[in-house]
Design a protein around this motif. Structure first.
Motif, mmCIF file in Angstrom:
data_model
loop_
_atom_site.group_PDB
_atom_site.id
_atom_site.type_symbol
_atom_site.label_atom_id
_atom_site.label_comp_id
_atom_site.label_asym_id
_atom_site.label_seq_id
_atom_site.Cartn_x
_atom_site.Cartn_y
_atom_site.Cartn_z
ATOM 1 N N UNK A 74 -10.238 7.037 -13.681
ATOM 2 C CA UNK A 74 -10.685 6.411 -12.441
ATOM 3 C C UNK A 74 -9.490 5.679 -11.832
ATOM 4 N N UNK A 75 -9.505 5.412 -10.532
ATOM 5 C CA UNK A 75 -8.379 4.729 -9.900
ATOM 6 C C UNK A 75 -8.014 3.390 -10.563
ATOM 7 N N UNK A 104 -11.554 5.075 -18.157
ATOM 8 C CA UNK A 104 -11.829 6.451 -18.575
ATOM 9 C C UNK A 104 -13.172 6.919 -18.029
ATOM 10 N N UNK A 105 -13.335 8.230 -17.906
ATOM 11 C CA UNK A 105 -14.628 8.821 -17.551
ATOM 12 C C UNK A 105 -14.826 10.077 -18.389
ATOM 13 N N UNK A 106 -15.868 10.829 -18.137
ATOM 14 C CA UNK A 106 -16.210 11.976 -18.971
ATOM 15 C C UNK A 106 -15.057 12.972 -19.099
ATOM 16 N N UNK A 107 -14.376 13.271 -18.013
ATOM 17 C CA UNK A 107 -13.283 14.242 -18.074
ATOM 18 C C UNK A 107 -12.079 13.701 -18.846
ATOM 19 N N UNK A 108 -11.915 12.386 -18.880
ATOM 20 C CA UNK A 108 -10.834 11.796 -19.664
ATOM 21 C C UNK A 108 -11.005 12.204 -21.126
ATOM 22 N N UNK A 163 -2.863 11.507 -14.532
ATOM 23 C CA UNK A 163 -2.851 12.336 -13.317
ATOM 24 C C UNK A 163 -3.616 11.697 -12.169
ATOM 25 N N UNK A 164 -3.877 10.396 -12.254
ATOM 26 C CA UNK A 164 -4.666 9.740 -11.202
ATOM 27 C C UNK A 164 -4.118 9.959 -9.808
ATOM 28 N N UNK A 165 -2.820 9.934 -9.661
ATOM 29 C CA UNK A 165 -2.260 9.987 -8.312
ATOM 30 C C UNK A 165 -1.869 11.391 -7.880
#
Length: 131
Positions: free
Chosen positions: A67-68, A72-76, A99-101
């Motif tokens: 996330x920005x 973390x989220x599910x794909x992390x 790879x956030x940006x």
């Protein structure tokens, strides 16, 4: 991490497609290579095995989505698992790259090779951040 000399494969992991990019430690430039879109995990890893056999990478780089705010989220978690599987199956060192940006840059591009372009951007970020 100790300096490695040779090819590096980078992966932009997705549930439907995995973008793949190639670079090497000498030129430190990334270029899109291919897109893996096999329907099964076994099929995906069979294609990855072919790439590893062909390019003999000294390192694999996997994009780590967050996330920005850095949470973390599910794909992390899925990307971390994919990175662990790469290391476990092929015995190659794996580095995770935030790879956030990269999404903002890639979303401005169009075309079917967007996943491979994302992998190239992830690999270029690795080169730019690594001495």
């Amino acid at each position: 991490m100790a300096a490695l000399d040779g090819s590096i494969l980078a992966f932009d992991f997705g549930l439907k497609r995995i973008g793949v990019a190639l670079g090497n430690t000498l030129l430190r430039e990334a270029k899109p290579l291919s897109i893996i879109s096999a329907a099964t995990n076994d099929g995906k890893f069979a294609e990855i095995a072919e790439l590893i056999q062909t390019w003999q990478p000294v390192l694999c780089v996997v994009g780590l989505p967050m996330h920005p705010d850095g949470a973390a989220h599910e794909m992390t978690q899925r990307c971390q698992r994919f990175a662990n599987q790469l290391h476990g199956r092929y015995g190659i060192a794996v580095e995770l790259v935030d790879e956030r940006y990269s999404s903002a840059v890639i979303s401005a591009k169009r075309g079917e090779h967007i996943d491979a372009q994302a992998a190239a951007l992830i690999l270029q970020q690795y080169f730019d951040q690594t001495p």
